[in-house]
Design a protein around this motif. Structure first.
Motif, PDB file in Angstrom:
ATOM      1  N   UNK A 190     -84.055  47.999  49.495  1.00 17.95           N
ATOM      2  CA  UNK A 190     -84.358  47.758  48.087  1.00 17.95           C
ATOM      3  C   UNK A 190     -83.051  47.690  47.313  1.00 17.95           C
ATOM      4  N   UNK A 191     -83.042  46.883  46.284  1.00 14.36           N
ATOM      5  CA  UNK A 191     -81.884  46.752  45.410  1.00 14.36           C
ATOM      6  C   UNK A 191     -82.306  47.243  44.035  1.00 14.36           C
ATOM      7  N   UNK A 192     -81.619  48.286  43.551  1.00  8.70           N
ATOM      8  CA  UNK A 192     -81.930  48.864  42.247  1.00  8.70           C
ATOM      9  C   UNK A 192     -80.631  49.217  41.545  1.00  8.70           C
ATOM     10  N   UNK A 193     -80.524  48.834  40.285  1.00 13.90           N
ATOM     11  CA  UNK A 193     -79.309  49.110  39.497  1.00 13.90           C
ATOM     12  C   UNK A 193     -78.055  48.630  40.214  1.00 13.90           C
ATOM     13  N   UNK A 194     -78.183  47.481  40.878  1.00 12.88           N
ATOM     14  CA  UNK A 194     -77.022  46.904  41.546  1.00 12.88           C
ATOM     15  C   UNK A 194     -76.649  47.574  42.863  1.00 12.88           C
ATOM     16  N   UNK A 195     -77.508  48.466  43.357  1.00 13.81           N
ATOM     17  CA  UNK A 195     -77.207  49.174  44.597  1.00 13.81           C
ATOM     18  C   UNK A 195     -78.247  48.863  45.674  1.00 13.81           C
ATOM     19  N   UNK A 196     -77.760  48.709  46.883  1.00 15.29           N
ATOM     20  CA  UNK A 196     -78.625  48.465  48.033  1.00 15.29           C
ATOM     21  C   UNK A 196     -78.999  49.809  48.656  1.00 15.29           C
ATOM     22  N   UNK A 197     -80.304  50.080  48.725  1.00 11.95           N
ATOM     23  CA  UNK A 197     -80.800  51.361  49.233  1.00 11.95           C
ATOM     24  C   UNK A 197     -81.651  51.134  50.475  1.00 11.95           C
ATOM     25  N   UNK A 198     -81.493  52.030  51.456  1.00 15.68           N
ATOM     26  CA  UNK A 198     -82.350  52.016  52.635  1.00 15.68           C
ATOM     27  C   UNK A 198     -83.526  52.947  52.331  1.00 15.68           C
ATOM     28  N   UNK A 199     -84.734  52.415  52.136  1.00 17.33           N
ATOM     29  CA  UNK A 199     -85.858  53.207  51.617  1.00 17.33           C
ATOM     30  C   UNK A 199     -86.225  54.453  52.416  1.00 17.33           C
ATOM     31  N   UNK A 200     -86.328  54.351  53.730  1.00 15.69           N
ATOM     32  CA  UNK A 200     -86.813  55.480  54.519  1.00 15.69           C
ATOM     33  C   UNK A 200     -85.838  56.653  54.513  1.00 15.69           C
ATOM     34  N   UNK A 201     -84.553  56.367  54.708  1.00 13.59           N
ATOM     35  CA  UNK A 201     -83.559  57.435  54.746  1.00 13.59           C
ATOM     36  C   UNK A 201     -83.011  57.753  53.367  1.00 13.59           C
ATOM     37  N   UNK A 202     -83.323  56.890  52.372  1.00 10.24           N
ATOM     38  CA  UNK A 202     -82.802  57.012  51.003  1.00 10.24           C
ATOM     39  C   UNK A 202     -81.290  56.838  50.960  1.00 10.24           C
ATOM     40  N   UNK A 203     -80.705  56.205  51.982  1.00 11.68           N
ATOM     41  CA  UNK A 203     -79.258  55.977  52.016  1.00 11.68           C
ATOM     42  C   UNK A 203     -78.840  54.985  50.941  1.00 11.68           C
ATOM     43  N   UNK A 204     -77.821  55.357  50.199  1.00 10.69           N
ATOM     44  CA  UNK A 204     -77.230  54.454  49.211  1.00 10.69           C
ATOM     45  C   UNK A 204     -76.156  53.651  49.939  1.00 10.69           C
ATOM     46  N   UNK A 205     -76.541  52.510  50.483  1.00  8.78           N
ATOM     47  CA  UNK A 205     -75.629  51.691  51.286  1.00  8.78           C
ATOM     48  C   UNK A 205     -74.453  51.211  50.446  1.00  8.78           C
ATOM     49  N   UNK A 206     -74.741  50.798  49.209  1.00 11.18           N
ATOM     50  CA  UNK A 206     -73.680  50.337  48.313  1.00 11.18           C
ATOM     51  C   UNK A 206     -72.709  51.472  47.999  1.00 11.18           C
ATOM     52  N   UNK A 207     -73.252  52.662  47.724  1.00 11.12           N
ATOM     53  CA  UNK A 207     -72.406  53.806  47.419  1.00 11.12           C
ATOM     54  C   UNK A 207     -71.481  54.159  48.573  1.00 11.12           C
ATOM     55  N   UNK A 208     -72.014  54.129  49.799  1.00 13.22           N
ATOM     56  CA  UNK A 208     -71.212  54.443  50.975  1.00 13.22           C
ATOM     57  C   UNK A 208     -70.087  53.424  51.154  1.00 13.22           C
ATOM     58  N   UNK A 209     -70.436  52.165  50.941  1.00 10.41           N
ATOM     59  CA  UNK A 209     -69.428  51.107  51.079  1.00 10.41           C
ATOM     60  C   UNK A 209     -68.364  51.217  49.989  1.00 10.41           C
ATOM     61  N   UNK A 210     -68.807  51.562  48.781  1.00 10.24           N
ATOM     62  CA  UNK A 210     -67.875  51.719  47.669  1.00 10.24           C
ATOM     63  C   UNK A 210     -66.914  52.871  47.933  1.00 10.24           C
ATOM     64  N   UNK A 211     -67.423  53.958  48.525  1.00 14.81           N
ATOM     65  CA  UNK A 211     -66.569  55.087  48.893  1.00 14.81           C
ATOM     66  C   UNK A 211     -65.462  54.649  49.837  1.00 14.81           C
ATOM     67  N   UNK A 212     -65.825  53.808  50.780  1.00 16.81           N
ATOM     68  CA  UNK A 212     -64.850  53.335  51.757  1.00 16.81           C
ATOM     69  C   UNK A 212     -63.808  52.433  51.104  1.00 16.81           C
ATOM     70  N   UNK A 213     -64.268  51.540  50.228  1.00 17.49           N
ATOM     71  CA  UNK A 213     -63.362  50.575  49.601  1.00 17.49           C
ATOM     72  C   UNK A 213     -62.431  51.212  48.578  1.00 17.49           C
ATOM     73  N   UNK A 214     -62.833  52.355  48.012  1.00 23.05           N
ATOM     74  CA  UNK A 214     -62.010  52.993  46.980  1.00 23.05           C
ATOM     75  C   UNK A 214     -61.286  54.238  47.498  1.00 23.05           C
ATOM     76  N   UNK A 215     -61.236  54.406  48.805  1.00 27.87           N
ATOM     77  CA  UNK A 215     -60.544  55.556  49.381  1.00 27.87           C
ATOM     78  C   UNK A 215     -59.070  55.559  49.006  1.00 27.87           C
ATOM     79  N   UNK A 216     -58.536  56.760  48.822  1.00 27.78           N
ATOM     80  CA  UNK A 216     -57.141  56.940  48.460  1.00 27.78           C
ATOM     81  C   UNK A 216     -56.397  57.578  49.629  1.00 27.78           C
TER      82      UNK A 216
END
Length: 240
Positions: free
Chosen positions: A68-94
């Motif tokens: 599902x896509x909500x508020x610009x984020x891709x979510x995996x419904x069953x696990x409730x994983x925020x796929x977009x959030x996880x990817x964003x964490x990786x891309x913005x790592x310091x």
């Protein structure tokens, strides 16, 4: 006449199939989120996406509710994983090891074994809340605070930053201010570290305060509860 009849049958079959897809999709959504009320389901013209109106918001998904896509984020419904959030964490790592920690105010709590960087504005109410309500409840951590005054929002933040930086004991001056509202007397010293911290923040994409950076390079924006900060640090290896 036969062609017209066949055309009508195809339209009817397509309509039934669409309604069947919508019914099965509604069933899948309600099974995953039983407390959610599905208002409407509409198939869009975009690559098999369905528009779902529920609980006053619109989400997009496929006919099997595999995402599902909500508020610009891709979510995996069953696990409730925020796929977009996880990817964003990786891309913005310091790269934590590359941070110029000598430009930050160093506060050691307990054994100081864990490391945390905070970009903070002296006049930011959320920064004060973070210090007063959350960080006071965390022990065994070394906190490196980069003074990051947001002049457009807080015109006097630069002056306060300089007064704190030029104090004989910067750690004490910082805590006296954020915890008790007691500002050190302005002194004269080299304050170029504040400008360098501002440049570092811009380079790292820091746009708001407080911004927390953990030893694994991941960041957290805002005055999160102590338990969330603890959890983020618990998954981070300690670094010297």
């Amino acid at each position: 006449m036969i062609k017209k009849l066949m055309g009508m049958m195809l339209v009817a079959a397509f309509s039934l199939n669409v309604h069947a897809d919508e019914a099965s999709l509604r069933k899948a959504i309600e099974a995953t989120y039983p407390k959610v009320r599905v208002e409407s389901i509409t198939k869009t013209s975009y690559a098999g996406l369905y528009e779902v109106f529920l609980d006053g918001q619109i989400i997009y998904t496929d006919d099997k509710f595999s995402f599902l896509i909500a508020d610009g984020r891709l979510i995996e419904p069953k696990s409730k994983r925020d796929v977009t959030g996880e990817r964003l964490d990786e891309l913005t790592k310091v790269d934590f090891s590359s941070l110029p920690l000598d430009q930050a105010i160093k506060v050691v709590k307990g054994n100081g074994s864990r490391k945390l960087v905070v970009f903070s504005d002296p006049d930011c109410p959320y920064c004060k809340r973070l210090e007063q309500k959350e960080l006071v409840n965390i022990n065994d951590v070394t906190i490196y605070t980069f003074l990051f005054p947001l002049e457009q929002l807080h015109p006097d933040a630069v002056n306060k930053s300089k007064a704190i930086w030029c104090a004989t004991d910067r750690a004490k001056a910082w805590q006296d201010w954020v915890l008790n509202g007691q500002l050190a007397k302005a002194g004269n010293c080299d304050t170029s570290a504040i400008d360098k911290s501002a440049e570092l923040g811009r380079k790292l994409g820091v746009v708001s305060t407080p911004t927390l950076i953990f030893a694994d390079g991941k960041r957290m924006l805002g005055a999160y509860p102590a338990k969330d900060i603890e959890k983020a640090m618990s998954t981070t290896p300690a670094k010297k």
